[in-house]
Design an enzyme around this catalytic site. Sequence first.
Site, mmCIF file in Angstrom:
data_model
loop_
_atom_site.group_PDB
_atom_site.id
_atom_site.type_symbol
_atom_site.label_atom_id
_atom_site.label_comp_id
_atom_site.label_asym_id
_atom_site.label_seq_id
_atom_site.Cartn_x
_atom_site.Cartn_y
_atom_site.Cartn_z
ATOM 1 N N CYS A 210 0.829 -1.207 0.000
ATOM 2 C CA CYS A 210 0.000 0.000 0.000
ATOM 3 C C CYS A 210 0.868 1.264 0.000
ATOM 4 O O CYS A 210 1.423 1.601 -1.028
ATOM 5 C CB CYS A 210 -1.005 -0.033 1.144
ATOM 6 S SG CYS A 210 -2.452 0.966 0.762
ATOM 7 N N HIS B 227 -3.735 -4.911 0.410
ATOM 8 C CA HIS B 227 -3.187 -5.417 1.684
ATOM 9 C C HIS B 227 -3.221 -6.947 1.721
ATOM 10 O O HIS B 227 -4.165 -7.528 2.269
ATOM 11 C CB HIS B 227 -3.989 -4.850 2.853
ATOM 12 C CG HIS B 227 -3.718 -3.415 3.116
ATOM 13 N ND1 HIS B 227 -2.670 -2.978 3.892
ATOM 14 C CD2 HIS B 227 -4.340 -2.309 2.665
ATOM 15 C CE1 HIS B 227 -2.675 -1.655 3.934
ATOM 16 N NE2 HIS B 227 -3.671 -1.220 3.191
ATOM 17 N N GLU C 228 -1.646 -8.853 3.538
ATOM 18 C CA GLU C 228 -1.452 -9.401 4.896
ATOM 19 C C GLU C 228 -2.773 -9.806 5.561
ATOM 20 O O GLU C 228 -2.759 -10.486 6.581
ATOM 21 C CB GLU C 228 -0.681 -8.408 5.773
ATOM 22 C CG GLU C 228 -1.422 -7.150 6.216
ATOM 23 C CD GLU C 228 -1.355 -5.994 5.215
ATOM 24 O OE1 GLU C 228 -1.169 -6.252 4.006
ATOM 25 O OE2 GLU C 228 -1.510 -4.829 5.643
HETATM 26 N N1 GLN Z 1 -2.000 6.908 2.650
HETATM 27 C C1 GLN Z 1 -2.120 6.128 1.449
HETATM 28 C C2 GLN Z 1 -3.491 6.264 0.812
HETATM 29 O O1 GLN Z 1 -4.439 6.642 1.455
HETATM 30 C C3 GLN Z 1 -1.813 4.670 1.727
HETATM 31 C C4 GLN Z 1 -2.818 3.988 2.594
HETATM 32 C C5 GLN Z 1 -2.339 2.689 3.177
HETATM 33 O O2 GLN Z 1 -1.139 2.404 3.190
HETATM 34 N N2 GLN Z 1 -3.250 1.901 3.740
HETATM 35 O O3 GLN Z 1 -3.647 5.989 -0.353
#
Ligand code: GLN
Length: 540
Positions: A381, A507, A509
């Site tokens: 992410c 994600h 994970e």
């Molecule tokens: N801050 C980034 C976004 O909102 C990444 C978010 C995250 O890593 N969950 O796109």
Amino acid sequence: MTKHIFVTGGVVSSLGKGLTSAAIGMLLERRGLSVRMQKLDPYLNVDPGTMSPYQHGEVYVLDDGSETDLDLGHYERFTNSPLSRESNYTTGQIYKKVIEKERRGEYLGRTVQVIPHVTNEIKAAVLNLASSDVDVVITELGGTVGDIEGLPFLEAIRQIPLDIGKENCLFIHLTLVPYLKAAKEAKTKPTQHSVGQLRQIGIQPDILVVRTERAMGRDNAEKIALFCNVEKEAVIEEIDMEFSIYEVPLGLAEDKMDELIIKKLGINAGPLKIDDWQQLMANVRKPEHEVTIAVVGKYIEHRDAYKSIYESLDHAGFNNSARILFRLVEAEDIEQQDPEVLLGGVDGILVPGGFGMRGIEGKIEAIRYARECKIPYFGVCLGMQCAVIEFARNVLDLKNSNSTEFDSHSDHPVICMLEEQKKITHKGGTMRLGAQPCHLKKDSNAIHAYGEEEISERHRHRYEFNPEYRHEFEQNGMIATGTGPNNTLVEIVEIPDHPWFVAVQFHPEFKSKPSKPHPLFNGFVEAAIEKHQERSPVTI
Ligand code: GLN
């Protein structure tokens, strides 16, 4: 008739109620029962999505896009219980429902009160999970007995046996027996007090799970049984597992926890089948390899902030007979020091998700180091977004490249907000959330890991790879190997001219289990083992 188990906690928080509930769920499933897991959280936030990782640890995202408590991660890692929005309720959600009903005039002029209106809503949330194909619902109550905010929940679960029959409910209470070094004694008094408080509310626990650092002995168990009004065999000692949290179900099985529950609830169940798990844990104790993985984040001192990342790395380690040594690196420290000092000698580098400016430059520097030194890199992410920024700045030479999250006037907004996100002003539940399809490109590390072209992964973010730059990136060696429907959103980037450099917008994970590690974590750990062997070809 679905049976209900309620798990409460006393004496102190952080006793591992979530883990114990999940382990119980697993044991019951392994006796052939169909189980549903649920967590009730007494805080006023509607969900943990707006809470800082310092307050709450990681926000665990489900397929349906709900942002939930991290204990749901334990539930998914240990059991097959399907989870959804119904699996995690907070006081905020319960009150929201009550207030909305009041505004619609549904209470017909009556005074709206905690008892019965709030408690009825809590009971409905629990009983809703019962159905003809569910044998047992396990409901864990967050917080500790004695918390003011937990009272409506305790009152609600006290009433449930009156509604559905005492024989269909079981109360399990977790407590702590501390060992006092000076007195050389285990102390049972806090447990007695905690159970006393529960009984005052009208709940008599059926089973006590007593957490201890050292064995407390049968005498103490019998004393607890007598003072707390539970049967002797229903006092189960749960000693800290020195090795892995995945041994918890084995410890409970040794103490015949499954047998006790099944007997008390009067259920017909098959024999316990946990041979595979025993085998897994036996293998885990004797790994062939040892690899060091650096996790570069900004809540490094707070272990719960990246809980599922650490767990997923461990699962991939289990699968590859490797012990994972974590090197936890504070991103801001890399801004002050040569990355070689902090990252030298590691076999893999992972930058996890996150929000906000702090530590961004350190993460970008760590990624530069991984790319240039050919160390396996896994970006998750924000870790993907930083990999894109790093590549834009240092390979494409696009000065001041950034995400518009950190610099709204960047000359090269290689990560930016999509149009539909721009209109949203509310904070809670408004990101791109939950399961989304992704198509994988041939001959990529991604497709090699997954072994299939179409995948689905969970998202939680507002910003995206800016499609205007895609061509330039691909011409220069960073390829989009995973894309959303119609080849629009970039979900995975890779650098083919690198041993293993994979960064994903989703994600992964949240979909790893000890017996079924996530393919990308598996691929990353395999690459790290290879890196390690290149450097020092001896195994342990
Ligand atoms: N801050 C980034 C976004 O909102 C990444 C978010 C995250 O890593 N969950 O796109």
